[in-house]
Design an enzyme around this catalytic site. Structure first.
Site, mmCIF file in Angstrom:
data_model
loop_
_atom_site.group_PDB
_atom_site.id
_atom_site.type_symbol
_atom_site.label_atom_id
_atom_site.label_comp_id
_atom_site.label_asym_id
_atom_site.label_seq_id
_atom_site.Cartn_x
_atom_site.Cartn_y
_atom_site.Cartn_z
ATOM 1 C CG MET A 29 -1.512 1.733 -4.603
ATOM 2 S SD MET A 29 -1.706 -0.108 -4.115
ATOM 3 C CE MET A 29 -0.588 -0.015 -2.548
ATOM 4 C CE1 TYR A 31 -7.582 7.063 4.855
ATOM 5 C CE2 TYR A 31 -5.222 7.132 5.711
ATOM 6 C CZ TYR A 31 -6.630 7.290 5.841
ATOM 7 O OH TYR A 31 -7.076 7.601 7.113
ATOM 8 C CG HIS A 36 0.255 10.034 -2.147
ATOM 9 N ND1 HIS A 36 -0.230 9.429 -0.812
ATOM 10 C CD2 HIS A 36 1.037 9.011 -2.683
ATOM 11 C CE1 HIS A 36 -0.136 8.258 -0.712
ATOM 12 N NE2 HIS A 36 0.650 7.970 -1.738
ATOM 13 C CD GLN A 153 6.243 1.723 -6.679
ATOM 14 O OE1 GLN A 153 5.451 0.764 -6.241
ATOM 15 N NE2 GLN A 153 5.871 2.862 -6.427
HETATM 16 O O1 PAF Z 1 3.473 3.532 -4.808
HETATM 17 C C1 PAF Z 1 2.413 2.964 -5.023
HETATM 18 O O2 PAF Z 1 1.494 3.633 -4.515
HETATM 19 C C2 PAF Z 1 2.202 1.858 -5.931
HETATM 20 O O3 PAF Z 1 2.845 0.848 -5.975
HETATM 21 C C3 PAF Z 1 1.565 2.157 -7.524
HETATM 22 C C4 PAF Z 1 2.859 2.912 -8.130
HETATM 23 C C5 PAF Z 1 0.688 3.506 -7.585
HETATM 24 C C6 PAF Z 1 1.150 1.074 -8.438
HETATM 25 O O4 PAF Z 1 0.257 0.616 -7.835
#
Ligand code: PAF
Length: 280
Positions: A29, A31, A36, A153
């Site tokens: 998402m 930022y 990441h 998740q």
């Molecule tokens: O983990 C995240 O940043 C979000 O939940 C994702 C997997 C990009 C889905 O919008």
């Protein structure tokens, strides 16, 4: 290169696939932080082409959550993603992903989306699996990369991939922490200095629990009690949940016997932070 349109991305990736390159997808998402970037670097090692999606997905936020306030800076994200090895940053707008009247969701059933974060965010995982499924359909990746910080998740996405026979390899990469031990998160930006200092209790209490387990403690309720007592000593902390369950199926057990997730969500002021450890 930044691509904003689905058909352009499809065309680009089709050519790459035809020339024999594998495709790695890192959904984000934006930022971007070191967490990441570690996913992007891993994707670069394992794929011919790396796509990083930057899309703040409205369907995973409830109306009272921070969708509008969520930090956004596509120029910064593009620079960081490219330096880490991204070939494409896919940055669609909301209408591109959710055209007017789109009304189809992908939802993993059962308890695993209802426990932990799902208890206080009942529509969250439905939004996540819907958008991740869209990203999978658009990019048709060989590999996709997620962080262990969002352990629930990751488990739900792995289940979706299995249940729907998507044939995508999911790699879950370790949590990246600041030198202080705080798990990296785009939401750390919201914290005041005092909240940030107090938030160190999350990692410390998880470490304390791990030590207790290594020293023979097997009772889940006792582990939850230890962590809760420790966190409650911080004046700005308000616990959403502390949970001990099996991983990846997320089933609560009285005794710690199998691979176990210790996960927590705690608010500091308006900011809700999550953290976890997996005990093998
Ligand atoms: O983990 C995240 O940043 C979000 O939940 C994702 C997997 C990009 C889905 O919008």
């Amino acid at each position: 290169m930044i691509i904003e349109k689905i058909d352009l991305l499809r065309k680009f990736l089709k050519e790459k696939r035809q020339s024999g390159l594998s495709i790695g997808l890192v959904p984000t998402m934006g930022y971007l932080h070191e967490g990441h970037l570690s996913l992007i670097r891993r994707a670069k090692k394992e794929n011919g082409v790396v796509v990083v999606s930057v899309f703040v997905n409205p369907s995973q936020f409830a109306p009272n959550e921070d969708f509008d306030a969520y930090p956004r800076d596509i120029d910064r994200d593009y620079k960081l993603a490219s330096e880490a090895g991204a070939d494409i940053v896919f940055h669609p707008d909301t209408e591109e992903m959710y055209p007017p009247y789109s009304n189809t969701f992908v939802e993993v059933g059962g308890e695993m989306t209802k426990v932990l974060c799902g208890a206080s965010r009942p529509t969250h995982f439905r939004g996540v699996t819907t958008v991740v499924n869209m990203l999978f359909n658009i990019t048709n990746p060989d590999n996709a990369y997620f962080g262990q910080k969002d352990a629930q998740q990751a488990a739900i996405i792995e289940k979706m991939v299995r249940d729907l026979h998507l044939g995508i390899k999911i790699t879950v990469c370790p949590i990246v922490r600041e030198a202080s031990g705080l798990a990296m998160s785009s939401r750390n930006k919201y914290l005041s200095e005092e909240e940030k200092t107090q938030a160190l209790v999350l990692n410390r209490s998880l470490d304390m629990a791990k030590r207790a387990i290594v020293n023979g403690q097997r009772n889940s309720a006792e582990i939850v009690r230890m962590i809760t007592d420790r966190i409650n000593k911080e004046s700005l902390a308000s616990i959403d949940y502390v949970s001990v369950c099996s991983y990846p199926d997320l089933i609560a057990a009285e005794q710690i016997e199998t691979r176990t997730l210790i996960a927590l969500a705690v608010r500091f002021g308006k900011t809700r932070l999550i953290d976890n450890i997996i005990i093998e």
